[in-house]
Scaffold this motif. Sequence first.
Motif, mmCIF file in Angstrom:
data_model
loop_
_atom_site.group_PDB
_atom_site.id
_atom_site.type_symbol
_atom_site.label_atom_id
_atom_site.label_comp_id
_atom_site.label_asym_id
_atom_site.label_seq_id
_atom_site.Cartn_x
_atom_site.Cartn_y
_atom_site.Cartn_z
ATOM 1 N N TRP A 41 16.201 -11.753 -7.232
ATOM 2 C CA TRP A 41 15.982 -10.280 -7.824
ATOM 3 C C TRP A 41 16.779 -10.370 -9.240
ATOM 4 O O TRP A 41 16.070 -8.850 -10.305
ATOM 5 C CB TRP A 41 17.416 -9.376 -6.732
ATOM 6 C CG TRP A 41 17.128 -8.186 -7.349
ATOM 7 C CD1 TRP A 41 18.579 -7.372 -7.829
ATOM 8 C CD2 TRP A 41 16.602 -7.341 -6.494
ATOM 9 N NE1 TRP A 41 18.061 -6.137 -7.692
ATOM 10 C CE2 TRP A 41 16.846 -5.767 -6.619
ATOM 11 C CE3 TRP A 41 14.949 -6.617 -5.698
ATOM 12 C CZ2 TRP A 41 15.857 -4.358 -6.224
ATOM 13 C CZ3 TRP A 41 13.960 -6.081 -5.477
ATOM 14 C CH2 TRP A 41 14.734 -4.922 -6.572
ATOM 15 N N TYR A 88 10.000 -4.512 -2.993
ATOM 16 C CA TYR A 88 10.604 -4.838 -3.822
ATOM 17 C C TYR A 88 11.545 -6.316 -3.258
ATOM 18 O O TYR A 88 11.912 -7.335 -3.551
ATOM 19 C CB TYR A 88 10.524 -4.625 -4.605
ATOM 20 C CG TYR A 88 9.522 -4.559 -6.019
ATOM 21 C CD1 TYR A 88 8.605 -5.619 -6.307
ATOM 22 C CD2 TYR A 88 8.814 -3.413 -5.707
ATOM 23 C CE1 TYR A 88 7.342 -4.909 -6.824
ATOM 24 C CE2 TYR A 88 7.652 -2.580 -6.201
ATOM 25 C CZ TYR A 88 6.701 -4.367 -6.934
ATOM 26 O OH TYR A 88 5.223 -3.911 -7.658
ATOM 27 N N VAL A 120 11.226 -10.191 -2.819
ATOM 28 C CA VAL A 120 11.556 -11.096 -3.925
ATOM 29 C C VAL A 120 12.149 -11.853 -2.178
ATOM 30 O O VAL A 120 12.646 -12.957 -2.946
ATOM 31 C CB VAL A 120 12.424 -10.459 -4.529
ATOM 32 C CG1 VAL A 120 14.059 -11.488 -4.777
ATOM 33 C CG2 VAL A 120 12.011 -9.352 -5.095
ATOM 34 N N VAL A 155 5.224 -11.810 -5.311
ATOM 35 C CA VAL A 155 5.584 -10.401 -4.926
ATOM 36 C C VAL A 155 4.816 -9.653 -4.629
ATOM 37 O O VAL A 155 5.520 -8.889 -3.466
ATOM 38 C CB VAL A 155 7.037 -10.929 -6.182
ATOM 39 C CG1 VAL A 155 7.984 -9.107 -5.732
ATOM 40 C CG2 VAL A 155 8.541 -11.433 -6.023
#
Length: 113
Positions: free
Chosen positions: A17, A71, A75, A104
Amino acid sequence: MGDNGRVLNLSDERLCWLAVRDHVDKRSRKLGFFGWFSVLASARAGGGGPTSTGLGGDVRRSAMSDRKMDYALAVDEAAERLSAEERRHLRATGEVPPWFVDEVERRVAAIRG
Protein backbone atom coordinates in the motif's frame (compact mmCIF):
# COMPACT_ATOMS: atom_id res chain seq x y z
CA MET A 1 12.40 2.54 2.76
CA GLY A 2 13.70 3.79 6.03
CA ASP A 3 14.73 2.13 9.26
CA ASN A 4 14.57 -1.67 8.91
CA GLY A 5 13.21 -1.92 12.46
CA ARG A 6 10.06 -0.17 11.33
CA VAL A 7 9.80 -2.19 8.11
CA LEU A 8 9.89 -5.46 10.03
CA ASN A 9 6.77 -4.43 11.95
CA LEU A 10 4.75 -3.79 8.80
CA SER A 11 2.87 -6.45 6.88
CA ASP A 12 3.67 -7.06 3.23
CA GLU A 13 0.19 -5.74 2.38
CA ARG A 14 0.92 -2.48 4.20
CA LEU A 15 4.29 -2.16 2.46
CA CYS A 16 2.55 -2.68 -0.89
CA TRP A 17 0.00 0.00 0.00
CA LEU A 18 2.79 2.44 0.89
CA ALA A 19 4.57 1.64 -2.37
CA VAL A 20 1.51 2.43 -4.51
CA ARG A 21 -0.01 5.17 -2.32
CA ASP A 22 0.79 8.04 -4.72
CA HIS A 23 -0.74 6.11 -7.63
CA VAL A 24 -3.87 5.37 -5.59
CA ASP A 25 -4.22 8.98 -4.43
CA LYS A 26 -3.96 10.22 -7.99
CA ARG A 27 -6.47 7.66 -9.31
CA SER A 28 -8.98 8.13 -6.50
CA ARG A 29 -9.12 11.92 -7.00
CA LYS A 30 -10.40 11.53 -10.54
CA LEU A 31 -14.01 12.66 -10.58
CA GLY A 32 -15.37 11.35 -13.83
CA PHE A 33 -18.51 12.73 -15.46
CA PHE A 34 -20.91 12.21 -12.55
CA GLY A 35 -18.44 13.60 -10.02
CA TRP A 36 -17.97 16.78 -12.00
CA PHE A 37 -21.71 17.00 -12.65
CA SER A 38 -22.45 16.91 -8.91
CA VAL A 39 -19.76 19.51 -8.16
CA LEU A 40 -21.06 21.83 -10.86
CA ALA A 41 -24.69 21.30 -9.84
CA SER A 42 -23.79 22.12 -6.25
CA ALA A 43 -21.90 25.27 -7.33
CA ARG A 44 -24.86 26.38 -9.45
CA ALA A 45 -27.18 25.87 -6.50
CA GLY A 46 -24.99 28.14 -4.39
CA GLY A 47 -22.84 25.47 -2.85
CA GLY A 48 -19.55 26.99 -4.00
CA GLY A 49 -16.94 25.28 -6.15
CA PRO A 50 -15.03 21.99 -6.23
CA THR A 51 -13.57 22.62 -2.78
CA SER A 52 -16.98 23.38 -1.33
CA THR A 53 -18.19 21.82 1.87
CA GLY A 54 -21.67 21.59 0.33
CA LEU A 55 -23.37 18.65 -1.32
CA GLY A 56 -20.91 18.45 -4.22
CA GLY A 57 -17.98 18.34 -1.82
CA ASP A 58 -19.66 15.64 0.23
CA VAL A 59 -20.39 13.55 -2.85
CA ARG A 60 -16.81 13.96 -4.03
CA ARG A 61 -15.33 12.96 -0.68
CA SER A 62 -17.63 9.96 -0.46
CA ALA A 63 -16.68 8.83 -3.97
CA MET A 64 -12.97 9.27 -3.18
CA SER A 65 -13.37 7.20 -0.02
CA ASP A 66 -15.20 4.45 -1.93
CA ARG A 67 -12.50 4.39 -4.62
CA LYS A 68 -9.73 4.20 -2.01
CA MET A 69 -11.51 1.28 -0.33
CA ASP A 70 -11.65 -0.51 -3.70
CA TYR A 71 -7.92 0.09 -4.12
CA ALA A 72 -7.17 -1.10 -0.58
CA LEU A 73 -8.94 -4.39 -1.26
CA ALA A 74 -7.20 -4.75 -4.64
CA VAL A 75 -3.75 -4.08 -3.14
CA ASP A 76 -4.32 -6.70 -0.44
CA GLU A 77 -5.47 -9.24 -3.05
CA ALA A 78 -2.54 -8.50 -5.38
CA ALA A 79 -0.09 -8.75 -2.47
CA GLU A 80 -1.14 -12.38 -2.03
CA ARG A 81 0.46 -13.13 -5.43
CA LEU A 82 3.93 -11.93 -4.42
CA SER A 83 6.60 -14.59 -4.58
CA ALA A 84 9.08 -15.04 -1.74
CA GLU A 85 11.72 -13.21 -3.81
CA GLU A 86 9.33 -10.34 -4.56
CA ARG A 87 8.53 -10.07 -0.85
CA ARG A 88 12.25 -9.88 0.00
CA HIS A 89 12.69 -7.17 -2.64
CA LEU A 90 9.66 -5.27 -1.27
CA ARG A 91 11.09 -5.37 2.26
CA ALA A 92 14.57 -4.33 1.09
CA THR A 93 13.55 -1.52 -1.28
CA GLY A 94 9.93 -0.59 -0.64
CA GLU A 95 9.19 -1.30 -4.30
CA VAL A 96 6.54 -3.57 -5.75
CA PRO A 97 7.28 -5.68 -8.84
CA PRO A 98 6.56 -4.20 -12.30
CA TRP A 99 3.34 -6.23 -12.73
CA PHE A 100 1.84 -5.12 -9.42
CA VAL A 101 0.13 -1.83 -10.36
CA ASP A 102 -1.44 -3.39 -13.47
CA GLU A 103 -2.75 -6.24 -11.31
CA VAL A 104 -4.18 -3.77 -8.80
CA GLU A 105 -5.96 -1.88 -11.61
CA ARG A 106 -7.33 -5.15 -12.99
CA ARG A 107 -8.65 -6.12 -9.57
CA VAL A 108 -10.18 -2.66 -9.00
CA ALA A 109 -12.04 -2.99 -12.31
CA ALA A 110 -13.30 -6.43 -11.23
CA ILE A 111 -14.43 -5.09 -7.83
CA ARG A 112 -16.35 -2.28 -9.51
CA GLY A 113 -17.78 -4.84 -11.93
